[in-house]
Design a protein around this motif. Structure first.
Motif, PDB file in Angstrom:
ATOM      1  N   TRP A   6       0.899  -1.210  -0.066  1.00  0.00           N
ATOM      2  CA  TRP A   6       0.079   0.043   0.041  1.00  0.00           C
ATOM      3  C   TRP A   6       1.043   1.331   0.148  1.00  0.00           C
ATOM      4  CZ3 TRP A   6      -4.275  -1.148   4.169  1.00  0.00           C
ATOM      5  CH2 TRP A   6      -5.199  -2.042   3.747  1.00  0.00           C
ATOM      6  N   PRO A   7       0.496   2.185  -0.768  1.00  0.00           N
ATOM      7  CA  PRO A   7       1.267   3.697  -0.612  1.00  0.00           C
ATOM      8  C   PRO A   7       1.247   4.326   0.482  1.00  0.00           C
ATOM      9  CG  PRO A   7      -0.611   3.570  -2.187  1.00  0.00           C
ATOM     10  CD  PRO A   7      -0.665   2.084  -1.867  1.00  0.00           C
ATOM     11  N   LEU A   8       2.420   4.774   0.957  1.00  0.00           N
ATOM     12  CA  LEU A   8       2.295   5.484   2.185  1.00  0.00           C
ATOM     13  C   LEU A   8       3.122   6.889   1.759  1.00  0.00           C
ATOM     14  CD1 LEU A   8       3.523   2.930   4.696  1.00  0.00           C
ATOM     15  CD2 LEU A   8       1.180   3.637   4.269  1.00  0.00           C
ATOM     16  N   SER A   9       2.712   7.884   2.462  1.00  0.00           N
ATOM     17  CA  SER A   9       3.504   9.191   2.350  1.00  0.00           C
ATOM     18  C   SER A   9       4.643   9.149   3.047  1.00  0.00           C
ATOM     19  CB  SER A   9       2.610  10.208   2.839  1.00  0.00           C
ATOM     20  OG  SER A   9       2.260   9.900   4.552  1.00  0.00           O
ATOM     21  N   ALA A  10       5.530  10.255   3.175  1.00  0.00           N
ATOM     22  CA  ALA A  10       6.756  10.168   3.650  1.00  0.00           C
ATOM     23  C   ALA A  10       6.677  10.066   5.264  1.00  0.00           C
ATOM     24  CB  ALA A  10       7.606  11.415   3.531  1.00  0.00           C
ATOM     25  N   SER A  11       5.652  10.517   5.643  1.00  0.00           N
ATOM     26  CA  SER A  11       5.319  10.335   7.218  1.00  0.00           C
ATOM     27  C   SER A  11       4.406   9.151   7.404  1.00  0.00           C
ATOM     28  CB  SER A  11       4.452  11.664   7.838  1.00  0.00           C
ATOM     29  OG  SER A  11       3.233  11.586   6.987  1.00  0.00           O
ATOM     30  N   GLY A  12       4.359   8.226   6.845  1.00  0.00           N
ATOM     31  CA  GLY A  12       3.610   7.046   7.197  1.00  0.00           C
ATOM     32  C   GLY A  12       2.273   6.751   6.842  1.00  0.00           C
ATOM     33  N   GLU A  13       1.456   7.745   6.568  1.00  0.00           N
ATOM     34  CA  GLU A  13       0.232   7.607   6.314  1.00  0.00           C
ATOM     35  C   GLU A  13      -0.381   7.203   4.804  1.00  0.00           C
ATOM     36  OE1 GLU A  13      -1.280  11.665   6.673  1.00  0.00           O
ATOM     37  OE2 GLU A  13      -0.627  12.123   8.672  1.00  0.00           O
ATOM     38  N   LEU A  14      -1.332   6.592   5.071  1.00  0.00           N
ATOM     39  CA  LEU A  14      -1.853   5.792   3.754  1.00  0.00           C
ATOM     40  C   LEU A  14      -2.290   6.920   2.754  1.00  0.00           C
ATOM     41  CD1 LEU A  14      -2.829   3.056   2.544  1.00  0.00           C
ATOM     42  CD2 LEU A  14      -5.050   3.591   3.436  1.00  0.00           C
TER      43      LEU A  14
END
Length: 163
Positions: free
Chosen positions: A136-144
């Motif tokens: 699943w793709p995550l942002s640099a801060s680990g959010e979906l």
């Protein structure tokens, strides 16, 4: 937040008001492949995958012969049907294409791949499979980060050409 739904909770079934029970069974049973578990008199039927008591209930109790609900009114947006493998999604897509059934959309959401269509009563239906959670793709801060990108339909259908 004082209460959180337990992690193992899931949506058990959806029950749809339909105008014509047999027409709906032709879609859900005959085209999508759900199994009829039981008729409930002549005004309802329960269908499932794999012998479960029912994943979808169909009834005409308050809707027999009615037209579709207006699109801009509150109500169910779509029923989402989760397939276990990407190849299963490819197989149902091919079945729909071969039957000439109209699709309303197809998207890659990063977490999943989905095709969209309407049932005979205008109820939205999403057919999809989830990618493994570690993809699943995550942002640099680990959010979906869910997206709505073009689905690679050719690549999806190409799975069926592989042995």
């Amino acid at each position: 937040m004082d209460y959180q739904v337990p992690a193992g909770t899931r949506i058990g079934h959806v029950h749809l008001k339909v105008a014509d029970l047999e027409r709906s069974l032709q879609f859900y049973r005959d085209l999508l492949g759900f199994e009829l578990q039981q008729y409930y008199g002549d005004s309802a039927a329960f269908i499932s995958a794999g012998g479960y008591h029912h994943h979808i209930g169909l009834n005409t109790w308050h809707s027999k012969g009615a037209g579709p609900a207006p699109r801009n009114y509150p109500g169910l947006y779509h029923t989402a049907i989760l397939y276990p493998e990407r190849r299963d999604l490819a197989a149902i897509l091919k079945r729909l294409v071969d039957a000439g059934y109209p699709l309303t959309g197809a998207s890659d959401h990063g977490v999943s791949e989905a095709i969209y269509l309407d049932d005979p009563d205008g109820n939205g239906v999403e057919l999809y499979w989830d990618r493994p959670r570690d993809e699943w793709p995550l942002s640099a801060s680990g959010e979906l980060v869910m997206t709505t990108d073009r689905l690679d339909v050719e690549g999806l259908l190409g799975l069926l050409d592989q042995s």
